[in-house]
Design a protein around this motif. Structure first.
Motif, PDB file in Angstrom:
ATOM      1  N   GLU A  77       0.828  -1.196   0.000  1.00  0.00           N
ATOM      2  CA  GLU A  77       0.000   0.000   0.000  1.00  0.00           C
ATOM      3  C   GLU A  77       0.868   1.254   0.000  1.00  0.00           C
ATOM      4  O   GLU A  77       1.931   1.292   0.636  1.00  0.00           O
ATOM      5  CB  GLU A  77      -0.912   0.024   1.225  1.00  0.00           C
ATOM      6  CG  GLU A  77      -2.104  -0.901   1.129  1.00  0.00           C
ATOM      7  CD  GLU A  77      -3.100  -0.665   2.254  1.00  0.00           C
ATOM      8  OE1 GLU A  77      -2.680  -0.240   3.346  1.00  0.00           O
ATOM      9  OE2 GLU A  77      -4.304  -0.907   2.034  1.00  0.00           O
ATOM     10  N   GLN A  78       0.406   2.248  -0.724  1.00  0.00           N
ATOM     11  CA  GLN A  78       1.017   3.569  -0.702  1.00  0.00           C
ATOM     12  C   GLN A  78       0.057   4.524  -0.004  1.00  0.00           C
ATOM     13  O   GLN A  78      -1.136   4.572  -0.341  1.00  0.00           O
ATOM     14  CB  GLN A  78       1.279   4.086  -2.110  1.00  0.00           C
ATOM     15  CG  GLN A  78       2.314   3.314  -2.898  1.00  0.00           C
ATOM     16  CD  GLN A  78       2.582   3.978  -4.241  1.00  0.00           C
ATOM     17  OE1 GLN A  78       1.653   4.270  -4.989  1.00  0.00           O
ATOM     18  NE2 GLN A  78       3.842   4.217  -4.552  1.00  0.00           N
ATOM     19  N   VAL A  79       0.537   5.289   0.948  1.00  0.00           N
ATOM     20  CA  VAL A  79      -0.292   6.286   1.632  1.00  0.00           C
ATOM     21  C   VAL A  79      -0.087   7.621   0.929  1.00  0.00           C
ATOM     22  O   VAL A  79       0.991   8.218   1.009  1.00  0.00           O
ATOM     23  CB  VAL A  79       0.071   6.394   3.117  1.00  0.00           C
ATOM     24  CG1 VAL A  79      -0.832   7.424   3.799  1.00  0.00           C
ATOM     25  CG2 VAL A  79      -0.050   5.034   3.802  1.00  0.00           C
ATOM     26  N   TRP A  80      -1.131   8.090   0.249  1.00  0.00           N
ATOM     27  CA  TRP A  80      -1.021   9.297  -0.563  1.00  0.00           C
ATOM     28  C   TRP A  80      -1.347  10.577   0.206  1.00  0.00           C
ATOM     29  O   TRP A  80      -0.957  11.657  -0.211  1.00  0.00           O
ATOM     30  CB  TRP A  80      -1.915   9.184  -1.791  1.00  0.00           C
ATOM     31  CG  TRP A  80      -1.233   8.471  -2.911  1.00  0.00           C
ATOM     32  CD1 TRP A  80      -1.135   7.132  -3.114  1.00  0.00           C
ATOM     33  CD2 TRP A  80      -0.502   9.086  -3.978  1.00  0.00           C
ATOM     34  NE1 TRP A  80      -0.398   6.862  -4.239  1.00  0.00           N
ATOM     35  CE2 TRP A  80       0.004   8.043  -4.796  1.00  0.00           C
ATOM     36  CE3 TRP A  80      -0.225  10.406  -4.328  1.00  0.00           C
ATOM     37  CZ2 TRP A  80       0.766   8.294  -5.937  1.00  0.00           C
ATOM     38  CZ3 TRP A  80       0.535  10.659  -5.465  1.00  0.00           C
ATOM     39  CH2 TRP A  80       1.025   9.605  -6.256  1.00  0.00           C
ATOM     40  N   GLY A  81      -2.079  10.461   1.301  1.00  0.00           N
ATOM     41  CA  GLY A  81      -2.409  11.666   2.054  1.00  0.00           C
ATOM     42  C   GLY A  81      -3.373  11.376   3.184  1.00  0.00           C
ATOM     43  O   GLY A  81      -3.862  10.258   3.347  1.00  0.00           O
ATOM     44  N   ARG A  82      -3.641  12.400   3.976  1.00  0.00           N
ATOM     45  CA  ARG A  82      -4.569  12.258   5.105  1.00  0.00           C
ATOM     46  C   ARG A  82      -5.985  12.013   4.631  1.00  0.00           C
ATOM     47  O   ARG A  82      -6.745  11.260   5.234  1.00  0.00           O
ATOM     48  CB  ARG A  82      -4.534  13.525   5.968  1.00  0.00           C
ATOM     49  CG  ARG A  82      -3.178  13.831   6.589  1.00  0.00           C
ATOM     50  CD  ARG A  82      -3.275  15.067   7.479  1.00  0.00           C
ATOM     51  NE  ARG A  82      -3.770  16.222   6.738  1.00  0.00           N
ATOM     52  CZ  ARG A  82      -2.989  17.044   6.029  1.00  0.00           C
ATOM     53  NH1 ARG A  82      -1.681  16.808   5.953  1.00  0.00           N
ATOM     54  NH2 ARG A  82      -3.499  18.085   5.393  1.00  0.00           N
ATOM     55  N   ASP A  83      -6.350  12.689   3.533  1.00  0.00           N
ATOM     56  CA  ASP A  83      -7.691  12.609   2.975  1.00  0.00           C
ATOM     57  C   ASP A  83      -7.576  12.882   1.477  1.00  0.00           C
ATOM     58  O   ASP A  83      -6.489  13.221   0.980  1.00  0.00           O
ATOM     59  CB  ASP A  83      -8.629  13.622   3.661  1.00  0.00           C
ATOM     60  CG  ASP A  83      -8.089  15.041   3.655  1.00  0.00           C
ATOM     61  OD1 ASP A  83      -7.657  15.510   2.581  1.00  0.00           O
ATOM     62  OD2 ASP A  83      -8.100  15.701   4.706  1.00  0.00           O
ATOM     63  N   PRO A  84      -8.667  12.714   0.711  1.00  0.00           N
ATOM     64  CA  PRO A  84      -8.572  12.890  -0.744  1.00  0.00           C
ATOM     65  C   PRO A  84      -8.054  14.251  -1.178  1.00  0.00           C
ATOM     66  O   PRO A  84      -7.273  14.350  -2.136  1.00  0.00           O
ATOM     67  CB  PRO A  84     -10.006  12.655  -1.211  1.00  0.00           C
ATOM     68  CG  PRO A  84     -10.561  11.704  -0.201  1.00  0.00           C
ATOM     69  CD  PRO A  84      -9.975  12.139   1.100  1.00  0.00           C
ATOM     70  N   SER A  85      -8.460  15.318  -0.484  1.00  0.00           N
ATOM     71  CA  SER A  85      -7.991  16.651  -0.860  1.00  0.00           C
ATOM     72  C   SER A  85      -6.486  16.786  -0.643  1.00  0.00           C
ATOM     73  O   SER A  85      -5.767  17.335  -1.492  1.00  0.00           O
ATOM     74  CB  SER A  85      -8.736  17.712  -0.041  1.00  0.00           C
ATOM     75  OG  SER A  85      -8.281  19.008  -0.377  1.00  0.00           O
ATOM     76  N   ASP A  86      -6.003  16.270   0.470  1.00  0.00           N
ATOM     77  CA  ASP A  86      -4.569  16.317   0.766  1.00  0.00           C
ATOM     78  C   ASP A  86      -3.784  15.498  -0.260  1.00  0.00           C
ATOM     79  O   ASP A  86      -2.714  15.919  -0.728  1.00  0.00           O
ATOM     80  CB  ASP A  86      -4.335  15.777   2.181  1.00  0.00           C
ATOM     81  CG  ASP A  86      -2.877  15.831   2.588  1.00  0.00           C
ATOM     82  OD1 ASP A  86      -2.255  16.893   2.453  1.00  0.00           O
ATOM     83  OD2 ASP A  86      -2.357  14.789   3.042  1.00  0.00           O
TER      84      ASP A  86
ATOM     85  N   TYR B  46     -10.322   5.465  -2.326  1.00  0.00           N
ATOM     86  CA  TYR B  46      -9.275   4.792  -1.572  1.00  0.00           C
ATOM     87  C   TYR B  46      -9.101   5.364  -0.166  1.00  0.00           C
ATOM     88  O   TYR B  46      -8.148   5.018   0.540  1.00  0.00           O
ATOM     89  CB  TYR B  46      -7.949   4.883  -2.341  1.00  0.00           C
ATOM     90  CG  TYR B  46      -8.056   4.344  -3.742  1.00  0.00           C
ATOM     91  CD1 TYR B  46      -8.016   2.974  -3.969  1.00  0.00           C
ATOM     92  CD2 TYR B  46      -8.229   5.194  -4.830  1.00  0.00           C
ATOM     93  CE1 TYR B  46      -8.126   2.463  -5.259  1.00  0.00           C
ATOM     94  CE2 TYR B  46      -8.345   4.691  -6.120  1.00  0.00           C
ATOM     95  CZ  TYR B  46      -8.295   3.328  -6.325  1.00  0.00           C
ATOM     96  OH  TYR B  46      -8.419   2.828  -7.611  1.00  0.00           O
ATOM     97  N   ALA B  47     -10.026   6.234   0.235  1.00  0.00           N
ATOM     98  CA  ALA B  47      -9.932   6.845   1.558  1.00  0.00           C
ATOM     99  C   ALA B  47     -10.302   5.843   2.650  1.00  0.00           C
ATOM    100  O   ALA B  47     -11.274   5.097   2.528  1.00  0.00           O
ATOM    101  CB  ALA B  47     -10.845   8.065   1.635  1.00  0.00           C
ATOM    102  N   THR B  48      -9.494   5.812   3.696  1.00  0.00           N
ATOM    103  CA  THR B  48      -9.741   4.952   4.855  1.00  0.00           C
ATOM    104  C   THR B  48      -9.577   5.802   6.107  1.00  0.00           C
ATOM    105  O   THR B  48      -9.200   6.979   6.052  1.00  0.00           O
ATOM    106  CB  THR B  48      -8.751   3.781   4.914  1.00  0.00           C
ATOM    107  OG1 THR B  48      -7.456   4.274   5.311  1.00  0.00           O
ATOM    108  CG2 THR B  48      -8.629   3.086   3.562  1.00  0.00           C
ATOM    109  N   GLY B  49      -9.838   5.190   7.251  1.00  0.00           N
ATOM    110  CA  GLY B  49      -9.624   5.896   8.500  1.00  0.00           C
ATOM    111  C   GLY B  49      -8.160   6.151   8.790  1.00  0.00           C
ATOM    112  O   GLY B  49      -7.827   6.915   9.704  1.00  0.00           O
ATOM    113  N   GLU B  50      -7.278   5.534   8.016  1.00  0.00           N
ATOM    114  CA  GLU B  50      -5.832   5.704   8.180  1.00  0.00           C
ATOM    115  C   GLU B  50      -5.198   6.290   6.926  1.00  0.00           C
ATOM    116  O   GLU B  50      -4.082   5.947   6.546  1.00  0.00           O
ATOM    117  CB  GLU B  50      -5.184   4.362   8.521  1.00  0.00           C
ATOM    118  CG  GLU B  50      -5.691   3.771   9.833  1.00  0.00           C
ATOM    119  CD  GLU B  50      -5.060   2.427  10.146  1.00  0.00           C
ATOM    120  OE1 GLU B  50      -4.538   1.783   9.202  1.00  0.00           O
ATOM    121  OE2 GLU B  50      -5.089   2.024  11.308  1.00  0.00           O
ATOM    122  N   GLY B  51      -5.924   7.186   6.270  1.00  0.00           N
ATOM    123  CA  GLY B  51      -5.394   7.882   5.118  1.00  0.00           C
ATOM    124  C   GLY B  51      -5.849   7.296   3.797  1.00  0.00           C
ATOM    125  O   GLY B  51      -6.591   6.314   3.742  1.00  0.00           O
TER     126      GLY B  51
END
Length: 289
Positions: free
Chosen positions: A223-232, A269-274
């Motif tokens: 998994e790649q974490v792209w940001g805190r939320d979709p806007s970020d 792809y938003a989750t509670g952990e980014g």
């Protein structure tokens, strides 16, 4: 091995890839250096399988190819006797040095240079590793031949490289952007670039020609974490060097629509952990013949 001064190790005259030198010493390299944690969040999922494949020992001297901000170099140093990271980018090496010093890792060395042509001491490394740092060589066979020469006989090579772009979750986001702004065809085969080793047969052919044997190419997902939320996540994507380059002549209103489309696509792809996207790669292992 002592650190080699940045000003004396790499320039456009002693690199085989002037375009990459200019990119990684310009905005692209600075963006990666300034957003070290963000890029590590994208790529750290590959660290554990890469280092496991490298089978590091406490007596090993390790070469990290395309080390960037030095995350893998530092991890290798904690498992080995010495770790040397080489990269073209002065801004990223500055960040790597500072982080290694802050983490009290005196047996880490960083060298600015092009691994394709750098004058490594022959047979001076036990292992060479790379996390996404081997796809951009101007001449891959020449580059891996040079790396093979830096390895002791029987020395190990382990690296991670992307599979084809259409296998990445990221492709869905790019498809949304391309509805509003033109993007290049990232699925097209190329001799150099992110997907240059997407074909395992090419990987085997290049490494075999460069003097490696026992070549294994294994699929790997993380998994790649792209940001805190979709806007970020969208804001980060649109600050990325290639995206800025592709959109530099696109009208601002179209760029804004593309940004909104990317934000919506990231929402899947938003989750509670980014915002977490799947990355499909190849884990490659080989031995110097």
């Amino acid at each position: 091995m002592a650190d080699t001064p940045l000003t004396n190790t790499a320039n456009t005259a002693n690199t085989a890839n002037t375009h990459q030198y200019e990119a990684w010493n310009g905005y692209e390299g600075r963006h990666w250096a300034d957003h070290q944690a963000r890029y590590d969040a994208l790529n750290d999922g590959m660290n554990a399988p890469l280092l496991q494949a490298a089978a590091l020992r406490v007596t090993d001297t390790v070469l990290d190819i395309g080390c960037g901000n030095g995350s893998v170099t530092r991890l290798a140093a904690r498992r080995a006797r010495q770790a040397v990271g080489i990269d073209l980018s002065a801004p990223m090496l500055e960040r790597a040095r500072a982080t290694a010093e802050a983490e009290d890792l005196p047996h880490v060395t960083h060298v600015q240079g092009d691994a394709q042509v750098h004058a490594f001491e022959p047979a001076s490394f036990d292992v060479a590793v790379s996390r996404y740092g081997v796809m951009f060589f101007a001449d891959p066979v020449a580059a891996f031949s040079n790396i093979a020469g830096a390895l002791r006989p029987g020395g190990r090579l382990a690296f991670v490289c992307p599979q084809s772009f259409d296998r990445q979750d990221q492709a869905r986001v790019f498809a949304a952007v391309s509805e509003h702004a033109p993007l290049p065809d990232l699925t097209a085969a190329s001799e150099t670039g992110p997907a240059s080793f997407a074909d395992p047969n090419r990987v085997r052919a290049v490494l075999s020609a460069a003097g490696f044997e026992g070549i294994e190419v294994t699929p790997l997902e993380a998994e790649q974490v792209w940001g805190r939320d979709p806007s970020d996540a969208s804001e980060f994507l649109f600050g990325w060097g290639p995206m800025r380059h592709w959109l530099r002549e696109v009208p601002e209103e179209a760029v804004e629509r593309a940004r909104e489309a990317a934000t919506e696509a990231f929402g899947a792809y938003a989750t509670g952990e980014g915002v977490r996207l799947k990355m499909s790669c190849w884990l490659v292992r080989a031995t110097r013949a």
